[in-house]
Write an enzyme that holds these catalytic residues in place. Structure first.
Site, PDB file in Angstrom:
ATOM      1  N   ARG A  56     -17.801 -17.151  37.357  1.00 41.18           N
ATOM      2  CA  ARG A  56     -18.056 -17.685  38.690  1.00 41.18           C
ATOM      3  C   ARG A  56     -19.509 -17.573  39.144  1.00 41.18           C
ATOM      4  O   ARG A  56     -20.117 -18.555  39.590  1.00 41.18           O
ATOM      5  CB  ARG A  56     -17.167 -16.954  39.727  1.00 41.18           C
ATOM      6  CG  ARG A  56     -15.731 -17.358  39.703  1.00 41.18           C
ATOM      7  CD  ARG A  56     -14.842 -16.177  40.027  1.00 41.18           C
ATOM      8  NE  ARG A  56     -14.848 -15.309  38.875  1.00 41.18           N
ATOM      9  CZ  ARG A  56     -13.937 -15.363  37.900  1.00 41.18           C
ATOM     10  NH1 ARG A  56     -12.919 -16.151  38.030  1.00 41.18           N
ATOM     11  NH2 ARG A  56     -14.020 -14.592  36.819  1.00 41.18           N
ATOM     12  N   THR A  57     -20.075 -16.382  39.032  1.00 40.31           N
ATOM     13  CA  THR A  57     -21.392 -16.149  39.639  1.00 40.31           C
ATOM     14  C   THR A  57     -22.470 -16.993  38.975  1.00 40.31           C
ATOM     15  O   THR A  57     -23.266 -17.656  39.646  1.00 40.31           O
ATOM     16  CB  THR A  57     -21.744 -14.649  39.535  1.00 40.31           C
ATOM     17  OG1 THR A  57     -20.623 -13.889  39.987  1.00 40.31           O
ATOM     18  CG2 THR A  57     -22.962 -14.317  40.364  1.00 40.31           C
ATOM     19  N   LYS A  84     -32.283  -8.392  19.190  1.00 43.48           N
ATOM     20  CA  LYS A  84     -33.167  -7.816  18.163  1.00 43.48           C
ATOM     21  C   LYS A  84     -33.901  -6.594  18.697  1.00 43.48           C
ATOM     22  O   LYS A  84     -34.834  -6.098  18.073  1.00 43.48           O
ATOM     23  CB  LYS A  84     -34.192  -8.863  17.712  1.00 43.48           C
ATOM     24  CG  LYS A  84     -33.597 -10.121  17.131  1.00 43.48           C
ATOM     25  CD  LYS A  84     -34.727 -11.097  16.798  1.00 43.48           C
ATOM     26  CE  LYS A  84     -34.208 -12.499  16.588  1.00 43.48           C
ATOM     27  NZ  LYS A  84     -35.300 -13.481  16.632  1.00 43.48           N
ATOM     28  N   ARG A 106     -27.908 -10.293  36.230  1.00 43.95           N
ATOM     29  CA  ARG A 106     -26.775  -9.354  36.164  1.00 43.95           C
ATOM     30  C   ARG A 106     -27.048  -8.384  35.026  1.00 43.95           C
ATOM     31  O   ARG A 106     -27.447  -8.789  33.942  1.00 43.95           O
ATOM     32  CB  ARG A 106     -25.463 -10.100  35.926  1.00 43.95           C
ATOM     33  CG  ARG A 106     -24.284  -9.167  35.694  1.00 43.95           C
ATOM     34  CD  ARG A 106     -22.961  -9.892  35.641  1.00 43.95           C
ATOM     35  NE  ARG A 106     -22.552 -10.332  36.967  1.00 43.95           N
ATOM     36  CZ  ARG A 106     -21.366 -10.897  37.224  1.00 43.95           C
ATOM     37  NH1 ARG A 106     -20.503 -11.083  36.244  1.00 43.95           N
ATOM     38  NH2 ARG A 106     -21.059 -11.277  38.445  1.00 43.95           N
ATOM     39  N   HIS A 134     -23.156  -6.178  44.465  1.00 48.16           N
ATOM     40  CA  HIS A 134     -22.975  -7.587  44.082  1.00 48.16           C
ATOM     41  C   HIS A 134     -23.046  -8.366  45.403  1.00 48.16           C
ATOM     42  O   HIS A 134     -22.047  -8.844  45.929  1.00 48.16           O
ATOM     43  CB  HIS A 134     -21.615  -7.752  43.400  1.00 48.16           C
ATOM     44  CG  HIS A 134     -21.388  -9.087  42.747  1.00 48.16           C
ATOM     45  ND1 HIS A 134     -22.219 -10.171  42.905  1.00 48.16           N
ATOM     46  CD2 HIS A 134     -20.390  -9.499  41.922  1.00 48.16           C
ATOM     47  CE1 HIS A 134     -21.737 -11.194  42.214  1.00 48.16           C
ATOM     48  NE2 HIS A 134     -20.639 -10.808  41.607  1.00 48.16           N
TER      49      HIS A 134
HETATM   50  N1   CP Z   1     -16.641 -12.324  40.987  1.00 47.58           N
HETATM   51  C1   CP Z   1     -17.456 -12.374  39.905  1.00 47.58           C
HETATM   52  O1   CP Z   1     -18.541 -11.766  39.879  1.00 47.58           O
HETATM   53  O2   CP Z   1     -16.984 -13.145  38.897  1.00 47.58           O
HETATM   54  P1   CP Z   1     -17.760 -13.387  37.521  1.00 47.58           P
HETATM   55  O3   CP Z   1     -17.812 -12.072  36.779  1.00 47.58           O
HETATM   56  O4   CP Z   1     -16.956 -14.424  36.789  1.00 47.58           O
HETATM   57  O5   CP Z   1     -19.145 -13.862  37.838  1.00 47.58           O
END
Ligand code: CP
Length: 311
Positions: A56-57, A84, A106, A134
């Site tokens: 999603r993100t 590497k 991330r 998040h």
């Molecule tokens: N909610 C969320 O962060 O989903 P993803 O891990 O798919 O990005």
């Protein structure tokens, strides 16, 4: 927005959260157009740099950037030279050499986006750092709730599950309480410890204790990698004590919102009939993610040198 980076909601003023949510609400109109694009960030480069998997993100940040006409570059860690042994800072230095305007990042380590934010002139948006925060997830969660309630002030939100290790929970706790909501948490003792008292939440022992009081119930993903370890004996046991099924949902307020950040473990933290049921707003959360991420890119980059007006 005067900040360069969006790293977390801890300490973010209420007026700033309100500005992001109202900008996101106005961005939704672009998604309803036949041609879902405005020239606002034409010529800007937005890079996604994900050291952990995402459905999603990552996709919604990319779509948000495209709707604002930015160029996008998706940096795939699994096929990059990080495999590497290239360090995070060397990876970032090389991306910096390509002149990005923003990096969406991330990483498994809490604080990794903060390091990049301090070290480089481009904007850094935290798309999840370890168990820390998040922020864009919490903002889209708040937008979803606000759509139903008008205001978050005085509302009660229950967060159920592995609160201790959840960056989604942490950002929501900071954001929701700043916006005047009350947050109840429940989960196994190993996942919802007393130290949570340091956060502005009320801890309850059972899911039934929080579901009955809540205007929204946010179920957290059980991280399957924890199964069988000291934190969680079995998925079946977890479902029995902390899963949200139809029987439990019947004890909730009739207008309660059922939320989940995804990915869902059906039959573990949430029953399939609840996830797909009439109180679920789980897919609305995903849709709102695009608008929130458009708003963040617009607010962080739109006012800076090289940006165009929203069209
Ligand atoms: N909610 C969320 O962060 O989903 P993803 O891990 O798919 O990005």
């Amino acid at each position: 927005m005067t900040r360069k980076d969006l790293l977390g909601l801890r300490g973010m003023p209420r007026t700033e959260i309100e500005n992001i949510l109202s900008t996101a609400a106005s961005m939704r109109e672009v998604g309803r157009r036949k041609i879902k694009k405005v020239p606002t960030l034409r010529g800007r480069l937005v890079v996604t740099l994900f050291f952990e998997n995402s459905t999603r993100t990552r996709t919604s940040f990319e779509l948000a950037a495209k709707r604002l006409s930015a160029d996008t570059l998706s940096f795939s860690v699994s096929t990059s030279s990080t495999t590497k042994g290239e360090s995070l800072m060397d990876t970032a230095r090389n991306i910096h050499a390509m002149s990005p305007d923003a990096i969406i990042m991330r990483h498994a380590c809490a604080g990794a986006p903060h390091l990049l934010g301090r070290s480089f002139p481009f904007s850094v948006i935290n798309a999840g750092d370890g168990i820390n925060e998040h922020p864009s997830q919490a903002l889209l969660d708040m937008l979803t709730m606000q759509d139903h309630w008008g205001s978050l002030e005085g509302r009660t939100v229950a967060i159920v599950g592995d609160v201790q290790h959840s960056r989604v929970a942490r950002s929501n706790i900071y954001g929701l309480t700043t916006m005047g909501a009350r947050v109840l948490v429940a989960g196994p003792g190993t996942m919802c410890r007393r130290e949570l008292a340091g956060l502005p939440v009320e801890r309850r022992h059972t899911i039934d204790d929080v579901v009955a009081e809540a205007d929204a119930v946010m179920m957290l993903r059980i991280q399957r990698e924890r199964l069988g370890k000291a934190l969680l004996p079995s998925a079946r046991e977890y479902a029995a004590f902390y899963g949200l099924d139809l029987a439990r949902l019947q004890r909730a307020r009739p207008e309660v919102l059922v939320m989940h950040p995804g990915p869902i473990n059906r039959g573990v933290e949430i029953g399939a009939d609840v996830a797909d049921g009439e109180r679920s707003v789980i897919l609305d959360q995903v849709t709102n993610g695009i608008a929130v991420r458009m708003a963040l890119l617009f607010l962080l980059l739109g006012g800076r040198e090289g940006g165009e007006d929203a069209g």
